[in-house]
Design a protein around this motif. Structure first.
Motif, PDB file in Angstrom:
ATOM      1  N   VAL B 270       0.866  -1.192   0.000  1.00  0.00           N
ATOM      2  CA  VAL B 270       0.000   0.000   0.000  1.00  0.00           C
ATOM      3  C   VAL B 270       0.896   1.233   0.000  1.00  0.00           C
ATOM      4  CG1 VAL B 270      -1.681   1.330   1.341  1.00  0.00           C
ATOM      5  CG2 VAL B 270      -1.881  -1.157   1.225  1.00  0.00           C
ATOM      6  N   CYS B 271       0.645   2.159  -0.921  1.00  0.00           N
ATOM      7  CA  CYS B 271       1.450   3.384  -0.952  1.00  0.00           C
ATOM      8  C   CYS B 271       0.574   4.580  -1.320  1.00  0.00           C
ATOM      9  CB  CYS B 271       2.631   3.250  -1.900  1.00  0.00           C
ATOM     10  SG  CYS B 271       2.177   2.796  -3.559  1.00  0.00           S
ATOM     11  N   TRP B 272       1.164   5.780  -1.255  1.00  0.00           N
ATOM     12  CA  TRP B 272       0.419   7.009  -1.530  1.00  0.00           C
ATOM     13  C   TRP B 272       1.386   8.071  -2.010  1.00  0.00           C
ATOM     14  CZ3 TRP B 272       0.701   4.515   3.197  1.00  0.00           C
ATOM     15  CH2 TRP B 272       1.650   5.037   4.087  1.00  0.00           C
ATOM     16  N   ASP B 273       0.813   9.133  -2.537  1.00  0.00           N
ATOM     17  CA  ASP B 273       1.603  10.268  -3.025  1.00  0.00           C
ATOM     18  C   ASP B 273       2.270  10.951  -1.823  1.00  0.00           C
ATOM     19  OD1 ASP B 273       2.536  12.615  -4.115  1.00  0.00           O
ATOM     20  OD2 ASP B 273       0.561  13.484  -4.511  1.00  0.00           O
ATOM     21  N   ALA B 274       3.592  11.111  -1.901  1.00  0.00           N
ATOM     22  CA  ALA B 274       4.333  11.693  -0.780  1.00  0.00           C
ATOM     23  C   ALA B 274       3.834  13.096  -0.446  1.00  0.00           C
ATOM     24  CB  ALA B 274       5.817  11.730  -1.101  1.00  0.00           C
ATOM     25  N   ASN B 275       3.314  13.814  -1.447  1.00  0.00           N
ATOM     26  CA  ASN B 275       2.791  15.162  -1.199  1.00  0.00           C
ATOM     27  C   ASN B 275       1.339  15.140  -0.740  1.00  0.00           C
ATOM     28  OD1 ASN B 275       5.092  16.568  -1.797  1.00  0.00           O
ATOM     29  ND2 ASN B 275       4.578  16.849  -3.957  1.00  0.00           N
ATOM     30  N   LEU B 276       0.744  13.959  -0.707  1.00  0.00           N
ATOM     31  CA  LEU B 276      -0.652  13.773  -0.282  1.00  0.00           C
ATOM     32  C   LEU B 276      -1.639  14.456  -1.229  1.00  0.00           C
ATOM     33  CD1 LEU B 276      -0.296  14.464   3.573  1.00  0.00           C
ATOM     34  CD2 LEU B 276       0.095  12.334   2.344  1.00  0.00           C
ATOM     35  N   GLU B 277      -1.208  14.783  -2.432  1.00  0.00           N
ATOM     36  CA  GLU B 277      -2.085  15.531  -3.336  1.00  0.00           C
ATOM     37  C   GLU B 277      -2.916  14.607  -4.227  1.00  0.00           C
ATOM     38  OE1 GLU B 277      -2.734  18.501  -2.996  1.00  0.00           O
ATOM     39  OE2 GLU B 277      -3.560  19.297  -4.852  1.00  0.00           O
ATOM     40  N   THR B 278      -2.292  13.572  -4.758  1.00  0.00           N
ATOM     41  CA  THR B 278      -3.047  12.631  -5.585  1.00  0.00           C
ATOM     42  C   THR B 278      -4.043  11.893  -4.699  1.00  0.00           C
ATOM     43  OG1 THR B 278      -1.089  12.336  -6.934  1.00  0.00           O
ATOM     44  CG2 THR B 278      -2.837  10.715  -7.226  1.00  0.00           C
ATOM     45  N   PRO B 279      -5.322  11.954  -5.085  1.00  0.00           N
ATOM     46  CA  PRO B 279      -6.316  11.346  -4.204  1.00  0.00           C
ATOM     47  C   PRO B 279      -6.133   9.827  -4.065  1.00  0.00           C
ATOM     48  CG  PRO B 279      -7.354  12.797  -5.802  1.00  0.00           C
ATOM     49  CD  PRO B 279      -5.930  12.626  -6.230  1.00  0.00           C
ATOM     50  N   GLY B 280      -6.419   9.338  -2.873  1.00  0.00           N
ATOM     51  CA  GLY B 280      -6.473   7.897  -2.637  1.00  0.00           C
ATOM     52  C   GLY B 280      -5.138   7.252  -2.323  1.00  0.00           C
ATOM     53  N   VAL B 281      -5.226   5.951  -2.019  1.00  0.00           N
ATOM     54  CA  VAL B 281      -4.012   5.167  -1.801  1.00  0.00           C
ATOM     55  C   VAL B 281      -3.901   4.152  -2.934  1.00  0.00           C
ATOM     56  CG1 VAL B 281      -3.901   5.390   0.709  1.00  0.00           C
ATOM     57  CG2 VAL B 281      -5.260   3.566  -0.301  1.00  0.00           C
ATOM     58  N   LEU B 282      -2.703   3.742  -3.189  1.00  0.00           N
ATOM     59  CA  LEU B 282      -2.465   2.796  -4.277  1.00  0.00           C
ATOM     60  C   LEU B 282      -2.197   1.422  -3.680  1.00  0.00           C
ATOM     61  CD1 LEU B 282      -2.031   2.603  -7.378  1.00  0.00           C
ATOM     62  CD2 LEU B 282       0.393   3.006  -6.944  1.00  0.00           C
ATOM     63  N   LEU B 283      -2.963   0.466  -4.147  1.00  0.00           N
ATOM     64  CA  LEU B 283      -2.791  -0.900  -3.659  1.00  0.00           C
ATOM     65  C   LEU B 283      -2.122  -1.708  -4.762  1.00  0.00           C
ATOM     66  CD1 LEU B 283      -3.813  -2.708  -1.201  1.00  0.00           C
ATOM     67  CD2 LEU B 283      -5.606  -3.433  -2.754  1.00  0.00           C
TER      68      LEU B 283
END
Lengths: 382, 316
Positions: B270-283
Motif C-alpha cells: 500500500v502506498c500514496w503520493d508523498a505530497n498527499l495531493e493525488t487522491p487515494g491510496v495505491l494498492l
C-alpha cells in the motif's frame, strides 16, 4: 487607511501611444485625468521596478485576440470556463501574492483602446454558441474598477451586456470605484469583490480599501440593483484563521442580502514556483510563502490537501448557514475536495460551467433574460 | 591611436580595470615566450606613467620573462567606455565569464560613468545578463562579497539564477552558510537546498539564520566523525525538513502507522503520493499463486483494514 479609499489616486502618470491619441478611450482618459500628468510617446519604460510601473497608466492598442478563455490550470483541478476580456493589464494595487507580478511582461498598467474589437469578439462568441450562457470578466489580469474613474469602461460593458440574452459580465474588484455603476440601470452584471480578513488586507493587499469599505460599496451596488459576487481568494492559512474568516463571512451577510449574491468562490493560496522569488524580493516581510506547501499536480505551489480541506470546510459551512442557496464554487480545486465539502463534484470543467448557468437560471432566470440551460450546450473549452 | 612600445616599469600596478579571475594561462605564456606579445594592450596615460585597461595577464607574463617593453595602444579619456566594451567583448570571445567576473565588469562600467541605459543596450547582451531592475543591485552585492564567497561562486560557477538563494542572506548568514559548505564540502545544489530550508524556517518562525542553525543543533551533525559526507548532508536535510514541513511529515507518519497496523500480506503493498495531493491510496498486489489472490481478497474484505482505509482517506 483613508488614502487608499481611491485606488485611482495611485496613478501618477499617463502615457498615451501616439498612434491612438484620437481613439475614443484615449480621449476619455485625458478628459477624466484631472491633475494626473500625461505624455504622448511610444517609449514606455520597460526596466523600471514594478512598484513604479504600477503608478503609470499606458494607453495603447494591444495586438492579438482580446477575449480569451481563462488560462485555468491543468487537470485534475477543476476550472469554471470563464471568459477573460483583456481590456486592462496590471493593477495599481500591490498584493503580495499577486500572480501578475510574474505573469505579465510590462511593469506598467496597460489599457487597451480597442474596445470596438473587444465587442466584436464577444459578439462572435455569443453568436457561435447561442445556447451557452457565458460569463465574461475583466478582473482576471487587472482590477475591473480600479481605473474606472479614468476609463469609464464599466459603463460600456454594462450597457453592452444589458442587451445580451446569453451572457453576463462580472466586474471583479478590490476597489470602491462604483460611482459610474450607480448611474446606470443595471442588467446582466455581477459586481464582485475579493475579500480577506482585515489583517490580511492591511499586510498583504497593499493600497486597497478595507473590507468594510468594500462591503459598503457592495451594499450600494446591491441597492442599485446589481447582483453581487464574493471571492475568498486567496484564502491564507494565518494565525486564528477560523475566527478571522468566520468574521468575514458574518460581515458580508450583515452587509448584503444573500438572495442577491450570484456566486461565491473559494480558492486557497496557490502560485507558480517562480513567483516565490519575486514575492521574496518584492516583499521581504511577508510570510505567506513560508507556510507548508507542496507542488501540486499542475505544478503550482499549494497548501497541503488536508489543510485546504479544513480551510474550505470551515468557510463553506459558515456561508451555507447564511446563504443556503448561493452558488459556491472552488477555484482550481480537486474533484475530491468538492466531493468532501459539498457532497458532489462536477464531472469536468464543462459541467462546472453548466452548473453556474443552471444556478443563475434557477435563481435569476427572468431577471437575466435567460433560457433554461442544457448540459450538452456546454462543451469543454480548450 | 597608434601602437607604441612602452616600458613595462611605466605601467602602474593598478588593477582597477581587471575583472577576470584567471591567473594562469600556460598557452599565452608559451606564445609570449616564443613570439613576444603580439596583441597590444590598451593603456590609459596618467601623469608620469600608464594604467592598463586590458592585457593584465600579458603584463604579468612579460614581467616574468624579464621583458623591458610591451606593445600598447594608448587611449584617451573620452574613448575609455568604448574601449572597455571592446575589452569585455574580447574576453567573452575567449571564455565565458563567471558571475563574479561579470559583476566586476559592470562595476568598472559604473566607475567609468557609463549610463544604465547604455549598459543595458551594449554590455548586458554581451554578458548574457537580463536587463531586469534589480540586476545592478544584485551585481553590486556580489562585488562586495568577501573573497571566500566569491571564490566559492567561481569554483562552482554559480549562475545568476542559482545566486538568488544567497542574495537574500545577510552577511552573518552568508558567512555561516559558507562555513557549512566548507566544513562538509557541499556542492551548490546541496548548499542551496540547506540554505533555503534554514531561511524559510527562520522566516516562518521569526528567527535569524544563525538562530535556526543553533536551535536545530546542527553543529554536532557536521562534526560527527563517524558519519560520511553524504550521511551528514542527508541528516542535515532531514532535520531541517522535520522543522520545515511538520504537518506533512506528521500526516505521512500517521499513514505509515496505519499501514503498519494493517498486517499486510507479503504480496500486497500500500502506498500514496508523498505530497498527499493525488487522491487515494495505491494498492499493489503481486500474484504468484492463487493463494496470493485469496490473501489479497481477504485483506481487502477485512473489516479492520477497511476501517483503516477509511481513516487513510481522510488524509489522502
Amino acid at each position: 487607511m483613508a488614502k487608499y479609499i481611491h485606488m485611482i489616486s495611485r496613478i501618477q502618470e499617463i502615457i498615451i501611444h501616439p498612434d491612438i491619441v484620437e481613439s475614443e478611450l484615449a480621449k476619455r482618459v485625458l478628459s477624466n485625468r484631472c491633475e494626473i500628468p500625461f505624455k504622448i510617446t511610444s517609449t514606455v519604460p520597460e526596466t523600471i521596478p514594478l512598484r513604479t510601473g504600477k503608478k503609470i497608466l499606458y494607453v495603447t492598442d494591444m495586438p492579438g485576440r482580446l477575449v480569451k478563455p481563462c488560462p485555468a490550470t491543468g487537470l485534475p483541478y477543476l476550472c469554471c470556463q470563464y471568459t477573460v476580456i483583456h481590456s486592462c493589464l496590471q493593477c495599481p494595487a500591490d498584493c503580495t501574492y499577486c500572480v501578475l507580478q510574474n505573469y505579465l511582461d510590462m511593469p506598467v498598467i496597460s489599457l487597451n483602446v480597442r474596445l470596438p474589437d473587444i465587442i466584436n469578439e464577444i459578439n462572435g462568441l455569443l453568436r457561435n454558441q447561442p445556447r451557452r450562457f457565458f460569463r465574461f470578466g475583466t478582473g482576471e489580469l487587472g482590477d475591473s474598477l480600479a481605473l474606472d474613474p479614468l476609463t469609464g469602461l464599466s459603463k460600456d460593458f454594462i450597457l453592452f451586456f444589458k442587451k445580451q440574452r446569453n451572457a453576463i459580465i462580472e466586474l471583479k474588484t478590490k476597489s470602491v470605484h462604483i460611482e459610474r455603476l450607480l448611474e446606470i440601470d443595471p442588467a446582466n452584471t455581477v459586481v464582485s469583490w475579493s475579500v480577506n480578513p482585515e489583517p490580511v488586507i492591511r499586510t498583504e493587499e497593499l493600497h486597497t480599501p478595507s473590507l468594510k469599505m468594500r462591503l459598503d460599496a457592495a451594499r450600494q451596488c446591491q441597492e442599485a440593483g446589481y447582483l453581487l459576487g464574493f471571492h475568498f481568494d486567496p484564502i491564507l492559512h494565518i494565525n486564528h484563521w477560523e475566527l478571522l474568516y468566520r468574521e468575514v463571512v458574518d460581515q458580508i451577510f450583515s452587509s448584503v442580502d444573500a438572495n442577491r449574491v450570484a456566486w461565491i468562490s473559494l480558492g486557497s493560496l496557490r502560485f507558480p514556483p517562480a513567483l516565490k522569488q519575486v514575492i521574496q524580493s518584492r516583499f521581504p516581510g511577508t510570510r505567506i510563502i513560508y507556510e507548508e506547501m507542496i507542488r501540486g499536480l499542475d505544478g503550482k505551489m499549494r497548501y497541503l490537501k488536508p489543510l485546504r480541506t479544513a480551510l474550505y470546510q470551515h468557510i463553506y459551512q459558515r456561508i451555507r448557514s447564511f446563504a443556503p442557496d448561493v452558488f459556491i464554487y472552488f477555484c482550481m480545486e480537486l474533484p475530491q475536495i468538492w466531493e468532501r465539502i459539498t457532497g458532489k463534484h462536477p464531472m469536468n470543467n464543462a459541467e462546472l460551467d453548466y452548473w453556474f448557468a443552471e444556478s443563475l437560471w434557477r435563481r435569476f432566470g427572468p431577471e437575466l433574460n435567460m433560457d433554461e440551460p442544457r448540459l450538452p450546450d456546454y462543451p469543454l473549452v480548450k | 591611436m597608434k601602437i607604441i612600445n612602452i616600458p613595462l616599469k611605466e605601467i602602474r600596478e593598478d588593477f582597477s580595470f581587471c575583472f577576470t579571475s584567471r591567473k594562469e594561462n600556460f598557452q599565452l605564456h608559451a606564445s609570449v615566450l616564443k613570439s613576444g606579445v603580439r596583441t597590444p594592450l590598451h593603456v590609459h596615460q596618467l601623469k608620469g606613467g600608464y594604467r592598463a585597461i586590458s592585457g593584465f595577464k600579458r603584463i604579468c607574463i612579460a614581467k616574468t620573462l624579464g621583458m623591458k617593453t610591451i606593445p600598447a595602444e594608448v587611449v584617451d579619456d573620452s574613448s575609455l567606455p568604448d574601449i572597455f566594451i571592446h575589452v569585455i567583448h574580447e574576453q567573452v570571445v575567449h571564455y565565458p565569464l563567471t558571475l563574479v567576473e561579470k559583476a566586476r565588469a559592470i562595476g568598472i562600467c559604473e566607475a567609468l560613468g557609463m549610463s544604465r541605459k547604455r549598459m543595458i543596450k551594449d554590455i548586458l547582451p554581451i554578458l548574457d545578463l537580463p536587463g531586469r531592475p534589480d540586476l545592478f543591485q544584485q551585481l553590486k552585492r556580489i562585488r562586495n562579497y568577501p573573497k571566500s564567497v566569491q571564490q566559492y561562486f567561481e569554483q562552482f560557477d554559480i549562475s545568476l539564477k542559482k545566486f538568488y538563494v544567497f542574495s537574500i542572506l545577510n552577511a552573518e548568514a552568508l558567512e555561516l552558510a559558507m562555513q557549512i559548505a566548507g566544513r562538509i564540502g557541499l556542492r551548490p545544489v546541496e548548499l542551496s537546498e540547506i540554505v533555503t530550508l534554514i531561511t524559510e524556517i527562520g522566516k516562518r518562525e521569526s528567527l535569524s539564520f544563525k538562530q535556526v542553525y543553533n536551535d536545530l543543533n546542527l553543529d554536532p551533525v557536521i562534526e560527527e566523525p563517524e558519519l560520511s559526507r553524504n550521511a551528514k548532508v542527508d541528516l542535515l536535510k532531514m532535520k531541517l525538513k522535520e522543522r520545515r514541513y511538520p504537518r506533512l511529515l506528521d500526516w505521512q507518519q500517521r499513514l505509515e502507522d496505519m499501514r503498519k497496523s494493517m498486517l499486510l500480506p507479503s504480496c500486497v503493498h500500500v502506498c500514496w503520493d508523498a505530497n498527499l495531493e493525488t487522491p487515494g491510496v495505491l494498492l499493489k498486489a503481486t500474484f504468484r499463486s492463487s493463494a496470493d489472490v485469496d490473501k489479497t481478497a481477504e485483506f481487502i474484505r477485512n473489516k479492520k483494514n477497511r476501517a483503516l482505509f477509511e481513516k487513510m482517506f481522510q488524509i489522502v
